[in-house]
Design an enzyme around this catalytic site. Structure first.
Site, PDB file in Angstrom:
ATOM      1  N   ASP A 248     -11.066   5.539  -1.632  1.00 55.39           N
ATOM      2  CA  ASP A 248     -10.338   4.301  -1.369  1.00 55.39           C
ATOM      3  C   ASP A 248      -9.182   4.530  -0.411  1.00 55.39           C
ATOM      4  OD1 ASP A 248      -8.441   5.275  -3.169  1.00 55.39           O
ATOM      5  OD2 ASP A 248      -9.498   4.321  -4.844  1.00 55.39           O
ATOM      6  N   LYS A 270      -9.242  -0.563  -1.845  1.00 55.17           N
ATOM      7  CA  LYS A 270      -8.638  -1.790  -2.343  1.00 55.17           C
ATOM      8  C   LYS A 270      -7.280  -1.972  -1.696  1.00 55.17           C
ATOM      9  CE  LYS A 270     -10.304  -1.014  -6.976  1.00 55.17           C
ATOM     10  NZ  LYS A 270      -9.873   0.291  -7.417  1.00 55.17           N
ATOM     11  N   MET A 383       3.279   0.629  -7.505  1.00 53.59           N
ATOM     12  CA  MET A 383       2.848  -0.698  -7.034  1.00 53.59           C
ATOM     13  C   MET A 383       3.982  -1.714  -7.151  1.00 53.59           C
ATOM     14  SD  MET A 383      -0.811  -0.627  -8.998  1.00 53.59           S
ATOM     15  CE  MET A 383      -0.136   0.097 -10.478  1.00 53.59           C
TER      16      MET A 383
END
Ligand code: SAH
Length: 462
Positions: A248, A270, A383
């Site tokens: 990813d 993603k 995040m």
């Protein structure tokens, strides 16, 4: 890539070497070892070169280069002490589409001689594309120490059985697995110990039952936060064995490049609110590929079990009894904190550390904020870039001092890592102004004060 490494068959090929000194002697030794039909052009010859030519039936033309015709030659090496002659040879050879090497002048070479680790028939060539032959030689010494002297014998042994194994196991993947097990296991040990009879017996025995080779396997591998050097040895080894790699966005291209050249690479990356392949499809793809007998590597940024959905990805494998392994990686908090000089715990500042997912769900962070109040605990938000103003505001609203230090590490452990430092009261403005690029990590707590003294990694001014 400035030069493509290829291996040239020179047996009986007409090769011209211009020059008769020490450098020419070194090149002649290599060319003769490769079986070239060598003509040396030089008014004089070193004793050693003269002897080599006699021994290998090479030809000495006691002449100057100007008297030589290059037409029809396979390659030419210019090793004279005269720059002008060397350059002339380069121009003549390239005009006639003949491979040419002017020693020590990479700009006048259409091919160069790499440093060689010679375990004939196994050869390892190392090249710095002419930038630093010394570096190539240092690397060669290291590899020399790593590769057993008898590996050449092992290569010959494998060569003898190549066709038989191919006929017995026609499918590529199980055949490769067979060879890997043979060449890293008991068969190889017998060959290296000079017991080829026993090795052959083992190999034939294993060929009789190859059913176990048709089961695939999945390796869920943590690729670390970015710097390829932070990969574990186990991860590097398994990467090399993969038939297919799913990776990813957070995985460094340099790490993806460590896979075998013929391995299939599938991007399943993603981005926030842009799931290019839904999680259920990734889970299913892992199962499908493994059921085709493939060795599948699922590469994840950082550690697979920290905000990595690693657990979800292996659930289905476990249910279907597909063999898998999970290889831990250095998580972003560890990597970024170390490279930023921020110890996550410290006897004077923090006794515990908490990793928190900082992304917003429908525009709000649903936490019991009162649990984040201990001044002796470091908080790390993954995040958290979008949620940062909200994180700072909530922590203050629930009693943390506006003076609490906070760092935002942008692209941690990568060469362009940047560290922004502020307080809960000031950070939202600092970040709005600095516009950091993803990925970013937030560290909150008194340990952040140590950053200015302990950081060693080059960084842009914060
Ligand atoms: N499994 C990963 C985390 C995946 S969640 C791990 O163990 O590191 C993705 C978040 O990780 C990003 O939003 C960011 O907060 C953090 N992250 C990953 N790599 C990072 C890096 N090189 N620098 C800063 N943060 C990083």
């Amino acid at each position: 890539m400035e030069f493509l490494p290829i291996c040239l068959r020179l047996v009986d090929a007409p090769v011209v070497l211009v020059g008769g000194g020490t450098v020419a002697t070194r090149k002649a030794r290599l060319l003769l070892r490769a079986g070239a039909s060598l003509t040396v052009v030089s008014p004089t010859l070193s004793n050693e070169l003269e002897q080599m030519l006699t021994e290998h039936l090479g030809v000495w033309r006691q002449a100057r280069y100007s008297e030589v015709e290059l037409h029809g030659k396979t390659l030419v090496v210019a090793a004279t002490a005269d720059k002008v002659t060397n350059e002339q040879i380069y121009h003549d050879a390239t005009a006639a589409s003949i491979l040419v090497n002017v020693v020590d002048s990479p700009e006048f070479c259409t091919f160069i001689f790499p440093s060689i680790v010679d375990r004939d028939p196994l050869l390892i060539a190392i090249s710095s594309s002419g930038r630093s032959p010394v570096l190539a030689r240092i690397l060669r010494r290291k590899i020399e120490a790593l590769v057993p002297a008898a590996y050449g014998r092992l290569a010959n042994f494998a060569g003898r059985f190549r066709q038989l194994v191919k006929d017995t196991i026609p499918l590529d993947t199980p055949r490769r697995l067979f060879w890997e097990q043979a060449l890293e296991g008991a068969v190889a040990e017998h060959v290296l110990a000079d017991r080829e009879g026993k090795a052959e017996q083992q190999l034939r025995e294993r060929l009789r039952d190859t059913s176990s080779l048709h089961v695939g396997e999945v390796y869920l591998i943590g690729a670390g936060p970015g710097d390829p050097d932070l990969l574990t040895f186990k991860a590097a080894r398994l990467l090399q064995s993969a038939d297919v790699v799913l990776y990813d966005r957070l995985v460094s291209p340099a790490i993806v490049d460590m896979t075998r050249r013929d391995a299939e690479r599938i991007y399943v990356g993603k981005r926030q609110s842009d799931h290019s392949l839904p999680q259920t499809q990734i889970n299913q793809l892992l199962v499908d590929l493994a059921q085709q007998g493939k060795r599948v590597v699922r590469l994840k940024g950082g550690d697979p079990f920290i905000f990595g959905r690693g657990g979800e990805e292996i659930e289905l494998l476990a249910k279907l009894s597909i063999p898998f392994q999970v290889v831990p990686g250095i998580t972003a908090a560890n990597g970024a904190a170390c490279y930023a000089g921020i110890p996550l715990t410290h006897r004077d500042y923090a006794q515990s550390v908490r990793f928190v997912a900082g992304h917003l769900k429908e525009d709000s962070l649903e936490y019991d904020w009162s649990q984040f109040q201990s001044p002796m605990e470091t908080l790390v938000f993954y995040m958290g870039s979008v949620g940062l103003p909200s994180i700072c505001a909530q922590l203050q609203a629930h009693g943390r001092s506006g003076e609490t230090p906070i760092a935002l590490i942008e692209r941690g452990t990568l060469l362009d890592q940047r560290v922004l430092v502020g307080t809960l009261a000031t950070m939202a403005d600092i970040v709005a102004h600095a516009k950091p690029r993803a990925p970013t990590l937030i560290i909150i707590g008194d340990v952040v004060r140590l950053h200015k003294d302990l950081s060693w990694f080059s960084q842009a001014p914060s």
